[in-house]
Design a protein around this motif. Structure first.
Motif, PDB file in Angstrom:
ATOM      1  N   TRP A  45       0.809  -1.208   0.000  1.00 15.55           N
ATOM      2  CA  TRP A  45       0.000   0.000   0.000  1.00 15.55           C
ATOM      3  C   TRP A  45       0.848   1.266   0.000  1.00 15.55           C
ATOM      4  CZ3 TRP A  45       0.016   3.450   4.172  1.00 15.55           C
ATOM      5  CH2 TRP A  45       0.679   2.993   5.314  1.00 15.55           C
ATOM      6  N   GLN A  46       2.145   1.127   0.343  1.00 21.86           N
ATOM      7  CA  GLN A  46       3.020   2.296   0.312  1.00 21.86           C
ATOM      8  C   GLN A  46       3.220   2.812  -1.110  1.00 21.86           C
ATOM      9  OE1 GLN A  46       4.870   4.311   2.532  1.00 21.86           O
ATOM     10  NE2 GLN A  46       3.410   3.563   4.037  1.00 21.86           N
ATOM     11  N   ARG A  47       3.072   1.945  -2.102  1.00 23.18           N
ATOM     12  CA  ARG A  47       3.165   2.407  -3.489  1.00 23.18           C
ATOM     13  C   ARG A  47       2.016   3.361  -3.814  1.00 23.18           C
ATOM     14  NH1 ARG A  47       5.114  -2.920  -4.103  1.00 23.18           N
ATOM     15  NH2 ARG A  47       3.022  -3.755  -4.493  1.00 23.18           N
ATOM     16  N   LEU A  48       0.844   3.071  -3.237  1.00 17.39           N
ATOM     17  CA  LEU A  48      -0.290   3.975  -3.409  1.00 17.39           C
ATOM     18  C   LEU A  48      -0.002   5.329  -2.762  1.00 17.39           C
ATOM     19  CD1 LEU A  48      -3.254   4.515  -4.217  1.00 17.39           C
ATOM     20  CD2 LEU A  48      -3.932   3.522  -2.026  1.00 17.39           C
ATOM     21  N   ILE A  49       0.616   5.302  -1.584  1.00 19.10           N
ATOM     22  CA  ILE A  49       0.969   6.536  -0.887  1.00 19.10           C
ATOM     23  C   ILE A  49       1.944   7.356  -1.723  1.00 19.10           C
ATOM     24  CG2 ILE A  49       2.071   7.500   1.168  1.00 19.10           C
ATOM     25  CD1 ILE A  49      -0.699   6.207   1.607  1.00 19.10           C
ATOM     26  N   GLN A  50       2.955   6.690  -2.306  1.00  9.37           N
ATOM     27  CA  GLN A  50       3.937   7.410  -3.114  1.00  9.37           C
ATOM     28  C   GLN A  50       3.274   8.033  -4.338  1.00  9.37           C
ATOM     29  OE1 GLN A  50       7.232   7.980  -2.174  1.00  9.37           O
ATOM     30  NE2 GLN A  50       6.981   9.460  -3.837  1.00  9.37           N
ATOM     31  N   ASP A  51       2.326   7.351  -4.920  1.00 10.81           N
ATOM     32  CA  ASP A  51       1.599   7.912  -6.063  1.00 10.81           C
ATOM     33  C   ASP A  51       0.847   9.184  -5.656  1.00 10.81           C
ATOM     34  OD1 ASP A  51       2.485   5.922  -7.747  1.00 10.81           O
ATOM     35  OD2 ASP A  51       0.655   4.711  -7.570  1.00 10.81           O
ATOM     36  N   GLN A  52       0.239   9.149  -4.469  1.00  9.63           N
ATOM     37  CA  GLN A  52      -0.473  10.322  -3.976  1.00  9.63           C
ATOM     38  C   GLN A  52       0.489  11.480  -3.723  1.00  9.63           C
ATOM     39  OE1 GLN A  52      -3.852  10.794  -3.481  1.00  9.63           O
ATOM     40  NE2 GLN A  52      -4.046   8.879  -4.612  1.00  9.63           N
ATOM     41  N   LEU A  53       1.653  11.162  -3.155  1.00  9.78           N
ATOM     42  CA  LEU A  53       2.651  12.200  -2.899  1.00  9.78           C
ATOM     43  C   LEU A  53       3.154  12.815  -4.201  1.00  9.78           C
ATOM     44  CD1 LEU A  53       4.687  10.484  -0.032  1.00  9.78           C
ATOM     45  CD2 LEU A  53       3.260  12.532   0.170  1.00  9.78           C
TER      46      LEU A  53
END
Length: 202
Positions: free
Chosen positions: A172-180
């Motif tokens: 799910w951290q990949r989703l966070i990086q996309d948001q950032l």
């Protein structure tokens, strides 16, 4: 490595605390100057977190919700990553200490659901897809491949568990990086460049 920028950051925070309505131009210019001085250097995580806190407070004050969200999410991401040494190599210009001053923690505590909401959404979507995949796999193994029901069920359950383990662990951290990556353009150029430099992404 010592907190090279701590004194300057504390001075900016004092100036911001003395402002009742809007933050002074001098304080904001100094904040940008500190960000520029940090860019391209190896810095301590406490200095970076403090800088992001001050930018976050600034953006909240002026009503830049997306800018504030970026700062908070970056801070929460780093707090999560510093508990996982294997992930720390993604930020080669940061030295992780595991420390945080009380005002920074107090600021982060005001936004407890930012990362949690993305994590929950991600896990629900993965669980839904994993269930659908498992059902189709079991149907395929039993009806098409003519395996016994028990064998098809066991293989499907193993596949289900493997998918959840691989994706729930930290995917799910990949989703966070996309948001950032989407939100980073909502902050000042000095803040944007610093955030890119800690990942050698300039």
């Amino acid at each position: 490595m010592t907190e090279r920028f701590n004194g300057a950051l504390q001075d900016v925070q004092r100036r911001m605390s003395d402002s009742l309505v809007t933050y002074s131009v001098n304080a904001m210019e100094k904040l940008d100057g500190i960000a520029q001085a940090m860019t391209g250097k190896t810095i301590v995580d406490t200095d970076f977190l403090k800088l992001m806190e001050l930018y976050g407070r600034k953006y909240r004050k002026i009503g830049n919700e997306k800018g504030c969200r970026f700062c908070v999410m970056r801070m929460q991401q780093l707090v999560w990553i510093r508990q996982r040494k294997k992930r720390q190599k993604e930020f080669p210009n940061l030295i992780f200490t595991g420390q945080m001053d009380s005002l920074t923690k107090e600021f982060l505590d005001e936004f407890p659901t930012y990362l949690h909401s993305y994590e929950e959404q991600y896990k629900k979507n993965v669980l839904r897809l994993a269930v659908i995949f498992t059902i189709f796999l079991m149907v395929f193994l039993v009806l098409i491949c003519h395996m016994s029901f028990l064998t098809g069920w066991l293989i499907s359950m193993i596949s289900f568990g493997t998918i959840l383990w691989l994706t729930f662990r930290d995917g799910w951290q990949r989703l966070i990086q996309d948001q950032l990556d989407d939100l980073i353009h909502e902050v000042e150029p000095s803040c944007e460049l610093l955030n890119k430099s800690i990942q050698n992404d300039l």
